[in-house]
Design a protein around this motif. Structure first.
Motif, mmCIF file in Angstrom:
data_model
loop_
_atom_site.group_PDB
_atom_site.id
_atom_site.type_symbol
_atom_site.label_atom_id
_atom_site.label_comp_id
_atom_site.label_asym_id
_atom_site.label_seq_id
_atom_site.Cartn_x
_atom_site.Cartn_y
_atom_site.Cartn_z
ATOM 1 N N GLU A 117 -23.422 35.053 -31.462
ATOM 2 C CA GLU A 117 -23.695 34.276 -30.250
ATOM 3 C C GLU A 117 -24.213 35.239 -29.175
ATOM 4 O O GLU A 117 -23.730 36.382 -29.090
ATOM 5 C CB GLU A 117 -22.383 33.643 -29.787
ATOM 6 C CG GLU A 117 -22.537 32.425 -28.922
ATOM 7 C CD GLU A 117 -21.176 31.866 -28.548
ATOM 8 O OE1 GLU A 117 -20.950 31.652 -27.355
ATOM 9 O OE2 GLU A 117 -20.352 31.686 -29.459
ATOM 10 N N GLN A 150 -22.155 38.223 -26.611
ATOM 11 C CA GLN A 150 -20.771 38.424 -27.045
ATOM 12 C C GLN A 150 -20.490 39.860 -27.516
ATOM 13 O O GLN A 150 -19.407 40.146 -28.014
ATOM 14 C CB GLN A 150 -20.422 37.439 -28.169
ATOM 15 C CG GLN A 150 -20.425 35.988 -27.718
ATOM 16 C CD GLN A 150 -19.397 35.728 -26.625
ATOM 17 O OE1 GLN A 150 -18.216 35.997 -26.795
ATOM 18 N NE2 GLN A 150 -19.846 35.209 -25.490
ATOM 19 N N HIS A 165 -19.988 41.313 -23.222
ATOM 20 C CA HIS A 165 -18.806 40.470 -23.010
ATOM 21 C C HIS A 165 -17.570 41.332 -22.742
ATOM 22 O O HIS A 165 -16.699 40.979 -21.955
ATOM 23 C CB HIS A 165 -18.580 39.620 -24.263
ATOM 24 C CG HIS A 165 -17.446 38.655 -24.165
ATOM 25 N ND1 HIS A 165 -17.552 37.434 -23.527
ATOM 26 C CD2 HIS A 165 -16.180 38.725 -24.635
ATOM 27 C CE1 HIS A 165 -16.409 36.798 -23.618
ATOM 28 N NE2 HIS A 165 -15.543 37.556 -24.275
ATOM 29 N N ARG A 198 -19.320 38.695 -17.859
ATOM 30 C CA ARG A 198 -19.371 37.520 -18.759
ATOM 31 C C ARG A 198 -20.208 36.413 -18.109
ATOM 32 O O ARG A 198 -20.988 35.737 -18.781
ATOM 33 C CB ARG A 198 -17.956 37.039 -19.066
ATOM 34 C CG ARG A 198 -17.190 38.067 -19.888
ATOM 35 C CD ARG A 198 -15.822 37.595 -20.302
ATOM 36 N NE ARG A 198 -15.149 38.649 -21.058
ATOM 37 C CZ ARG A 198 -13.924 38.566 -21.549
ATOM 38 N NH1 ARG A 198 -13.211 37.457 -21.369
ATOM 39 N NH2 ARG A 198 -13.402 39.562 -22.226
ATOM 40 N N ARG A 207 -28.318 33.742 -20.311
ATOM 41 C CA ARG A 207 -28.504 32.855 -21.482
ATOM 42 C C ARG A 207 -29.133 31.523 -21.056
ATOM 43 O O ARG A 207 -29.806 30.859 -21.845
ATOM 44 C CB ARG A 207 -27.143 32.631 -22.169
ATOM 45 C CG ARG A 207 -27.178 31.691 -23.353
ATOM 46 C CD ARG A 207 -27.948 32.294 -24.504
ATOM 47 N NE ARG A 207 -28.068 31.408 -25.658
ATOM 48 C CZ ARG A 207 -29.032 30.502 -25.828
ATOM 49 N NH1 ARG A 207 -29.982 30.350 -24.906
ATOM 50 N NH2 ARG A 207 -29.072 29.756 -26.908
ATOM 51 N N GLU A 250 -29.778 32.284 -32.021
ATOM 52 C CA GLU A 250 -28.465 32.888 -32.242
ATOM 53 C C GLU A 250 -28.109 32.813 -33.729
ATOM 54 O O GLU A 250 -28.695 32.041 -34.481
ATOM 55 C CB GLU A 250 -27.421 32.174 -31.388
ATOM 56 C CG GLU A 250 -27.717 32.312 -29.900
ATOM 57 C CD GLU A 250 -26.708 31.624 -29.006
ATOM 58 O OE1 GLU A 250 -26.257 32.257 -28.041
ATOM 59 O OE2 GLU A 250 -26.359 30.447 -29.284
ATOM 60 N N TRP A 288 -8.828 42.869 -25.747
ATOM 61 C CA TRP A 288 -10.062 42.838 -26.544
ATOM 62 C C TRP A 288 -10.606 44.258 -26.731
ATOM 63 O O TRP A 288 -10.145 45.187 -26.063
ATOM 64 C CB TRP A 288 -11.121 41.928 -25.906
ATOM 65 C CG TRP A 288 -11.696 42.387 -24.602
ATOM 66 C CD1 TRP A 288 -12.832 43.100 -24.409
ATOM 67 C CD2 TRP A 288 -11.164 42.122 -23.285
ATOM 68 N NE1 TRP A 288 -13.044 43.300 -23.057
ATOM 69 C CE2 TRP A 288 -12.049 42.714 -22.357
ATOM 70 C CE3 TRP A 288 -10.047 41.451 -22.797
ATOM 71 C CZ2 TRP A 288 -11.832 42.654 -20.974
ATOM 72 C CZ3 TRP A 288 -9.829 41.391 -21.425
ATOM 73 C CH2 TRP A 288 -10.717 41.984 -20.535
ATOM 74 N N GLY A 347 -14.488 46.428 -27.416
ATOM 75 C CA GLY A 347 -15.948 46.352 -27.384
ATOM 76 C C GLY A 347 -16.513 47.694 -27.799
ATOM 77 O O GLY A 347 -15.785 48.689 -27.871
#
Ligand code: FAD
Ligand code: GLY
Length: 374
Positions: A39, A42, A46, A158, A165, A177, A309, A311
């Protein structure tokens, strides 16, 4: 660059770098198609903290990055306003500035050295006394002093990716995508297109903007492959009451940075690890982030931990971006932005779009050419 206005551009990667370039090219009337394996927005775009910290993030030996980073800081307000107007999405550019605090004498000594480096580079920074730090951020632990960087701001990365987008297709770009580019195709020393989704897609220009994955795209050779690797970062977010936040400025302290968002999220970052594409959250990573954050801002103890998260920063061999043309006609690089890709989004889109649209080679981009790795 030797291309005609009508010829289409393919961009490999729909992070903030690929999407912002697509937006500017499409806005200028150039046919542009973006492919992403997942996507859009991301990847690292993100995961980031969204700091626009040219002054705070200066490291010894990286003074040569300042001209690019400072130009991008200047471009940010207009870029954000135009993007918000084009997309209808607020990107939350916050202009409170950044504090880099010392909590003991050792840290103060180190920060004073950092201040000397920043002052030598003529950056707009100043030293704050403990009382001045307290006046700006009353909930911080007792600081012995801080470097104040009034021009280091932040954006919600984000929301930035989400806005791009929307804005890029509105301007005419096509975004595919979940369609990995399998191969960049070169014939007789120049780009002819790419292969994706089992089909050949012709283009006169292909832009490599695949972030930390940039070296792994098929069709690249030893001569054309950029020296980019993933630099893993673990992050977490706490939730502050939005109407009574514990912090208003971006704050750096030993081992961490803290980034308060408009909605009350407090971003705590980040580790920097050489572990390839290992996406695991580790106890040690979270422990060090929370411990260092708690030491600087004890009030976080009561806050809910709402997200963790990882990255992957696209780190080049010298940690600087790779911008512009390389050894193959029509193959353009916009990758390797490492720790500063959100900051460098406007300047990258500006430099690379003018190269493709007008053949303009901005002298500012010269130090970041692919050729420096020969
Ligand atoms: P990405 O956002 O990673 O996008 C690359 C895209 O390429 C991805 O969407 C991926 O799916 C796609 N792709 C990969 N392979 C293929 C393929 N074969 N075909 C098609 N598409 C493909 N920068 C700052 O300026 N300020 C910060 O505060 C900051 N904090 C950070 C904190 C962390 C923890 C991390 C990890 C990064 C941080 N950064 C920060 C750095 C910044 O996030 C990156 O430099 C920037 O997002 C790079 O953008 P990009 O578009 O090049 O890469
Ligand atoms: N620029 C902050 C980070 O990369 O963690």
């Amino acid at each position: 660059m030797n291309t005609r206005v009508s010829e289409s551009v393919i961009i490999v990667g729909a992070g903030v770098i690929g999407l912002s370039l697509a937006w500017l090219l499409a806005r200028a009337g150039r046919p542009v198609v973006v492919f992403d394996k997942a996507e859009a927005g991301q990847g690292a775009s993100h995961a980031a903290a969204g700091m626009l910290a040219a002054c705070t993030e200066l490291e010894p030996g990286e003074e040569w990055l300042l001209s690019l980073n400072r130009r991008s800081q200047q471009l940010w307000p207009t870029f954000a306003a135009e993007l918000e107007s084009a997309s209808g999405i607020a990107v939350d550019l916050r202009e409170e500035g950044t504090l880099h605090v010392a909590l003991n004498a050792d840290e103060q000594g180190k920060l004073r050295h950092h201040l000397a480096l920043q002052e030598k580079a003529d950056l707009p920074v100043e030293w704050l006394s403990p009382a001045e730090v307290r006046a700006r951020e009353p909930f911080l632990a007792n600081a012995t002093g801080a470097i104040w960087s009034p021009q280091d701001h932040q954006v919600d990365n984000r929301k930035l990716a989400a806005a791009l987008r929307v804005a890029a297709p509105r301007a005419g770009a096509v975004v595919h995508e979940h369609t990995p580019v399998d191969k960049i195709v070169v014939a007789d020393g120049r780009i002819t297109g790419i292969e994706a989704g089992g089909a050949f897609h012709p283009a006169s220009v292909v832009v490599l903007a695949a972030g930390a994955w940039s070296r792994s795209i098929g069709g690249l050779t030893q001569e054309t492959r950029p020296p980019v690797r993933p630099v893993k970062g673990q992050m977490l977010a706490l939730s502050m009451p939005a109407d009574a936040p514990l912090l208003r400025h971006v704050v750096w302290a030993a081992g961490i940075y803290l980034v308060p968002r408009v909605d009350g999220r407090l971003i705590v970052g980040a580790t920097a690890e050489e572990r390839g594409f290992d996406g695991s959250i580790t106890a040690g990573g979270v422990l060090s982030l929370l411990q260092n954050a708690w030491r600087a801002l004890p009030g976080i103890e009561e806050l809910p931990l709402i997200e963790t998260w990882t990255g992957f920063r696209p780190g080049s061999r010298d940690d600087a971006p790779i911008l512009g043309e390389g050894p193959v006609e029509g193959l353009v690089y916009a990758t390797g932005h490492h720790r500063n890709g959100i900051l460098q989004t406007p300047v990258t889109a500006d430099i690379v779009s003018r190269l493709i649209l007008e053949g303009a080679r901005d002298p500012l981009a010269e130090p970041y050419a692919f050729g420096r790795f020969k």
